[in-house]
Design a protein around this motif. Structure first.
Motif, PDB file in Angstrom:
ATOM      1  N   ILE A  48       0.874  -1.186  -0.161  1.00 18.96           N
ATOM      2  CA  ILE A  48      -0.117  -0.174  -0.012  1.00 18.96           C
ATOM      3  C   ILE A  48       0.813   1.227   0.176  1.00 18.96           C
ATOM      4  N   PRO A  49       0.929   2.043  -1.209  1.00 25.85           N
ATOM      5  CA  PRO A  49       1.832   3.076  -1.164  1.00 25.85           C
ATOM      6  C   PRO A  49       1.371   4.090  -0.294  1.00 25.85           C
ATOM      7  N   GLU A  50       2.271   5.103   0.022  1.00 26.72           N
ATOM      8  CA  GLU A  50       2.049   6.336   0.846  1.00 26.72           C
ATOM      9  C   GLU A  50       1.213   7.438   0.146  1.00 26.72           C
ATOM     10  N   PRO A  51       0.317   7.789   0.857  1.00 24.08           N
ATOM     11  CA  PRO A  51      -0.627   8.811   0.111  1.00 24.08           C
ATOM     12  C   PRO A  51       0.160   9.934  -0.192  1.00 24.08           C
ATOM     13  N   VAL A  52      -0.336  10.586  -1.365  1.00 25.94           N
ATOM     14  CA  VAL A  52       0.204  11.825  -1.893  1.00 25.94           C
ATOM     15  C   VAL A  52      -0.226  13.020  -1.867  1.00 25.94           C
ATOM     16  N   ILE A  53      -1.538  13.148  -1.396  1.00 22.64           N
ATOM     17  CA  ILE A  53      -2.202  14.648  -1.244  1.00 22.64           C
ATOM     18  C   ILE A  53      -3.066  14.350   0.150  1.00 22.64           C
ATOM     19  N   SER A  54      -3.181  15.320   0.661  1.00 22.46           N
ATOM     20  CA  SER A  54      -3.940  15.467   2.007  1.00 22.46           C
ATOM     21  C   SER A  54      -4.937  16.793   1.876  1.00 22.46           C
ATOM     22  N   VAL A  55      -6.065  16.718   2.743  1.00 27.27           N
ATOM     23  CA  VAL A  55      -7.129  17.702   2.907  1.00 27.27           C
ATOM     24  C   VAL A  55      -7.532  17.793   4.166  1.00 27.27           C
ATOM     25  N   ALA A  56      -7.475  18.986   4.828  1.00 19.39           N
ATOM     26  CA  ALA A  56      -8.368  19.185   6.338  1.00 19.39           C
ATOM     27  C   ALA A  56      -9.881  19.027   5.954  1.00 19.39           C
ATOM     28  N   VAL A  57     -10.271  18.516   7.027  1.00 14.20           N
ATOM     29  CA  VAL A  57     -12.003  18.311   7.058  1.00 14.20           C
ATOM     30  C   VAL A  57     -12.536  18.655   8.379  1.00 14.20           C
ATOM     31  N   VAL A  65     -20.360  16.229  14.430  1.00 14.30           N
ATOM     32  CA  VAL A  65     -18.938  16.060  15.049  1.00 14.30           C
ATOM     33  C   VAL A  65     -18.850  14.570  14.982  1.00 14.30           C
ATOM     34  N   ASP A  66     -19.908  13.974  15.860  1.00 14.85           N
ATOM     35  CA  ASP A  66     -19.687  12.465  16.198  1.00 14.85           C
ATOM     36  C   ASP A  66     -19.763  11.566  14.791  1.00 14.85           C
ATOM     37  N   LYS A  67     -20.995  12.085  14.165  1.00 11.46           N
ATOM     38  CA  LYS A  67     -21.215  11.315  12.873  1.00 11.46           C
ATOM     39  C   LYS A  67     -19.950  11.260  12.013  1.00 11.46           C
ATOM     40  N   MET A  68     -19.111  12.317  11.892  1.00 12.12           N
ATOM     41  CA  MET A  68     -17.946  12.509  11.171  1.00 12.12           C
ATOM     42  C   MET A  68     -16.870  11.338  11.588  1.00 12.12           C
ATOM     43  N   GLY A  69     -16.750  11.450  12.686  1.00 16.93           N
ATOM     44  CA  GLY A  69     -15.691  10.338  13.285  1.00 16.93           C
ATOM     45  C   GLY A  69     -16.067   8.948  12.869  1.00 16.93           C
ATOM     46  N   MET A  70     -17.282   8.649  13.273  1.00 17.39           N
ATOM     47  CA  MET A  70     -17.912   7.028  12.769  1.00 17.39           C
ATOM     48  C   MET A  70     -17.602   7.171  11.393  1.00 17.39           C
ATOM     49  N   ALA A  71     -17.876   8.109  10.565  1.00 15.59           N
ATOM     50  CA  ALA A  71     -17.663   7.904   8.985  1.00 15.59           C
ATOM     51  C   ALA A  71     -16.446   7.607   8.504  1.00 15.59           C
ATOM     52  N   ILE A  72     -15.604   8.586   9.033  1.00 13.74           N
ATOM     53  CA  ILE A  72     -14.095   8.391   8.882  1.00 13.74           C
ATOM     54  C   ILE A  72     -13.637   6.958   9.433  1.00 13.74           C
ATOM     55  N   ILE A 106     -14.260  10.242  -1.422  1.00 16.39           N
ATOM     56  CA  ILE A 106     -14.460   9.868   0.046  1.00 16.39           C
ATOM     57  C   ILE A 106     -15.374  10.919   0.664  1.00 16.39           C
ATOM     58  N   ILE A 107     -15.164  12.334   0.239  1.00  9.03           N
ATOM     59  CA  ILE A 107     -16.067  13.163   0.915  1.00  9.03           C
ATOM     60  C   ILE A 107     -17.360  13.309   0.531  1.00  9.03           C
ATOM     61  N   ASP A 108     -17.571  12.989  -0.677  1.00  8.32           N
ATOM     62  CA  ASP A 108     -19.076  12.621  -1.456  1.00  8.32           C
ATOM     63  C   ASP A 108     -19.793  11.447  -0.781  1.00  8.32           C
ATOM     64  N   ARG A 109     -18.800  10.445  -0.398  1.00  6.18           N
ATOM     65  CA  ARG A 109     -19.363   9.235   0.384  1.00  6.18           C
ATOM     66  C   ARG A 109     -20.028   9.592   1.684  1.00  6.18           C
ATOM     67  N   MET A 110     -18.846  10.477   2.355  1.00  8.25           N
ATOM     68  CA  MET A 110     -19.513  10.912   3.649  1.00  8.25           C
ATOM     69  C   MET A 110     -20.797  11.600   3.781  1.00  8.25           C
ATOM     70  N   ARG A 111     -21.070  12.605   2.628  1.00 10.56           N
ATOM     71  CA  ARG A 111     -22.234  13.147   2.520  1.00 10.56           C
ATOM     72  C   ARG A 111     -23.521  12.340   2.206  1.00 10.56           C
ATOM     73  N   ARG A 112     -23.118  11.589   0.986  1.00 11.36           N
ATOM     74  CA  ARG A 112     -24.266  10.466   0.706  1.00 11.36           C
ATOM     75  C   ARG A 112     -24.592   9.264   1.755  1.00 11.36           C
ATOM     76  N   GLU A 113     -23.547   8.550   2.083  1.00 12.60           N
ATOM     77  CA  GLU A 113     -23.762   7.477   2.690  1.00 12.60           C
ATOM     78  C   GLU A 113     -24.053   7.408   4.419  1.00 12.60           C
ATOM     79  N   PHE A 114     -23.211   8.728   4.818  1.00 11.27           N
ATOM     80  CA  PHE A 114     -23.232   8.910   6.269  1.00 11.27           C
ATOM     81  C   PHE A 114     -23.831   9.890   6.627  1.00 11.27           C
ATOM     82  N   LYS A 115     -24.411  10.864   5.770  1.00 14.29           N
ATOM     83  CA  LYS A 115     -25.304  12.257   5.955  1.00 14.29           C
ATOM     84  C   LYS A 115     -24.507  13.245   6.601  1.00 14.29           C
ATOM     85  N   VAL A 116     -22.930  13.271   6.648  1.00 10.44           N
ATOM     86  CA  VAL A 116     -22.107  14.239   7.420  1.00 10.44           C
ATOM     87  C   VAL A 116     -21.709  15.395   6.271  1.00 10.44           C
TER      88      VAL A 116
END
Length: 176
Positions: A48-57, A65-72, A106-116
């Motif tokens: 598994i290669p090292e990540p190449v880009i990062s974003v702050a959420v 807050v709690d939903k985001m932690g569980m989704a991630i 990933i961020i789109d999945r957080m919105r659609r699947e986890f409603k965050v």
């Protein structure tokens, strides 16, 4: 189930080369090997290669807050190329992945699947500075406003704690 483009057929077994889907496994994650209990197979771990880009959420609302932690946590469990960390200096939650599209999905999945709902942006960089010389200073306060008045005489030195600490701090600062 045996999978074909847009339909699925229940079957009793799959063979090498078949694409199938199984429902009900709770302890299986990406990278695990499924095999016969009587004839166990051990395969190499995936590279598994090292990540190449990062974003702050950050969550848009306090309710997220709690939903985001569980989704991630769920997304990181499913995707071994996704990494998450909390930057100690800035307090930001940093998601790291294999590219901009990967993180957008990933961020789109957080919105659609986890409603965050989350705000996203570039991670902040914490700049650190250190004293490299000692400074002596003296300040005197004399104030007469009637009565006894106020008087203070302050003298202090401000400088590095010790050389070893200074070297570590300067190296950290210059590498940012």
């Amino acid at each position: 189930m045996k999978m074909f483009a847009n339909k699925q057929n229940p079957i009793d077994f799959i063979e090498a080369g078949d694409i199938g889907a199984a429902v009900g496994f709770k302890e299986i994650k990406t990278g695990d090997t499924l095999c016969d209990e009587d004839h166990p197979i051990t395969l190499e771990n995936m590279f598994i290669p090292e990540p190449v880009i990062s974003v702050a959420v950050e969550p848009k609302t306090q309710a997220d807050v709690d939903k985001m932690g569980m989704a991630i946590a769920k997304l990181v469990e499913e995707d071994p190329t996704l990494r998450v960390k909390t930057d100690e200096d800035t307090g930001q939650t940093i998601l790291s992945g294999m590219g901009e599209l990967h993180l957008e999905i990933i961020i789109d999945r957080m919105r659609r699947e986890f409603k965050v709902e989350v705000n996203q942006g570039a991670p902040q960089v914490a700049y650190k500075e250190a004293f490299n010389t000692t400074v002596e200073h003296r300040e005197t306060l004399k104030k007469q406003t009637g009565g006894r008045g106020k008087f203070a005489d302050i003298q202090f030195s401000l400088g590095p704690v010790d050389e070893e600490w200074q070297k570590k701090t300067l190296i950290r600062t210059s590498s940012l």
